[in-house]
Scaffold this active site. Structure first.
Site, short mmCIF file in Angstrom:
data_model
loop_
_atom_site.label_atom_id
_atom_site.label_comp_id
_atom_site.label_asym_id
_atom_site.label_seq_id
_atom_site.Cartn_x
_atom_site.Cartn_y
_atom_site.Cartn_z
N PHE A 103 1.98 4.31 0.00
CA PHE A 103 2.30 3.03 -0.84
C PHE A 103 3.23 2.06 -0.74
O PHE A 103 3.88 1.83 0.38
CB PHE A 103 3.65 3.56 -2.27
CG PHE A 103 2.93 4.66 -2.89
CD1 PHE A 103 2.63 4.90 -4.13
CD2 PHE A 103 3.48 6.06 -2.71
CE1 PHE A 103 1.62 5.92 -4.59
CE2 PHE A 103 2.74 7.14 -2.98
CZ PHE A 103 2.50 7.30 -4.19
N ASP A 104 3.15 0.74 -0.73
CA ASP A 104 3.33 -0.62 -0.58
C ASP A 104 4.21 -0.76 -1.54
O ASP A 104 4.75 0.22 -2.75
CB ASP A 104 2.54 -1.82 -0.89
CG ASP A 104 3.40 -2.44 -0.90
OD1 ASP A 104 3.57 -3.23 -0.23
OD2 ASP A 104 2.85 -3.70 -1.89
N GLY A 105 5.54 -1.41 -1.50
CA GLY A 105 6.70 -1.11 -1.84
C GLY A 105 6.83 -2.80 -3.40
O GLY A 105 6.57 -2.30 -4.64
#
Length: 301
Positions: free
Chosen positions: A160-162
């Protein structure tokens, strides 16, 4: 007694994300709905090839066998009619996927049914359906074609990106309006103030609960945060996840480096990011879901 699926992690997926429907979609685009319907009926005994999200679905469903009980539910939600959807269910049966629930909505968006199914994540190739789902409060992503599948493994790896994915886009807004220096100063000042949740917070929390049902040394699910952040902006992220009581197995703070090589090293099955440019690079090495949420996806004035 009415059945519910409240105690499960529920993935809703479109037909074109699950299977390769590129040929029949060309018929739809060139000749319209009726020609598409006839094409699917004529080919309904021909098994469809797996789509970009097929390995993810297969691995999620395999978790049920590992746990010895049904903790994951996959629901088909499709713009097809039941008539044209018969080929899809024939293919589901062929591959032995435990998918029994479906909503065929005959050309309309299926997102209104996500709440009724108790959906934790919605994956589709139809960007507008994904946007509608996000606006309704669901974790959702547009699956991009072309993602490479990693070597066969029983382990499910999700990256996941943040900002604007797990977290809100509040920090990204500061970065885009004031630049890196303003962003870092804001993150230092707010290091002990938890970030607000983004659209994927709930899905990550549900996934984390599923992980905790396995022994720590034998969990078949592995998660990673892959973010352009670096020190000193890392502290707020770590403290936020601690506040939420959510565990990520790996956290990669890349300081602006291209993510593709790191996603390949992590051997991700799927990666979720809000920025289209990052997704275009990532899709070359991993199945990628674009999350059209936050400032990076707002119309430019």
């Amino acid at each position: 007694m009415a059945k519910t699926i409240d105690d499960k992690l529920v993935l809703a997926i479109s037909s074109r994300a699950l299977f390769d429907l590129s040929e029949s979609h060309k018929v739809y685009l060139s000749s319209g709905v009726e020609a598409y319907r006839q094409y699917q009926i004529e080919h309904e005994d021909e098994i469809l090839e797996p789509g970009d999200a097929f390995p993810l679905v297969e691995k999620l469903l395999n978790l049920n066998a590992s746990l010895g009980r049904a903790r994951v539910e996959v629901v088909l939600v499709s713009r097809n009619s039941a008539d044209t959807g018969l080929r899809v269910f024939n293919s589901i049966h062929h591959y032995g996927l435990a998918i029994s629930r479906a909503a065929f909505v005959g050309g309309r968006s299926p997102y209104p049914y996500l709440k009724a199914f108790g959906c934790d994540l919605f994956l589709s190739t139809h960007a507008e359906d994904v946007r509608s789902a996000l606006e309704a409060g669901f974790a959702a992503a547009t699956i991009l074609s072309g993602g490479a599948s990693r070597a066969a493994s029983d382990e499910l790896r999700i990256a996941f990106d943040g900002d604007a994915v797990i977290f809100s886009d509040e920090s990204e807004r500061i970065y885009q309006s004031g630049g890196l220096e303003a962003f870092q100063a804001s993150e230092r000042e707010s290091a002990r103030e938890p970030l607000r949740g983004g659209p994927f917070k709930g899905f990550l929390a549900a996934l984390n609960l599923l992980q905790r049902e396995f022994p720590d040394d034998a969990c078949p699910i592995r998660t990673a945060l892959v973010t352009a952040r670096s020190a000193p902006a890392h502290e707020r992220v770590i403290r936020t996840l601690r506040e939420w009581d959510i565990r990520l197995d790996e956290s990669l703070f890349l300081g602006g480096l291209t993510k593709s090589a790191f996603l390949e090293a992590f051997a991700a099955d799927v990666f979720f990011d809000d920025q289209a440019g990052h997704c275009e690079l990532a899709r070359e090495v991993v199945a990628t879901g674009h999350v059209p949420h936050g400032i990076s996806n707002e119309p430019k004035l």
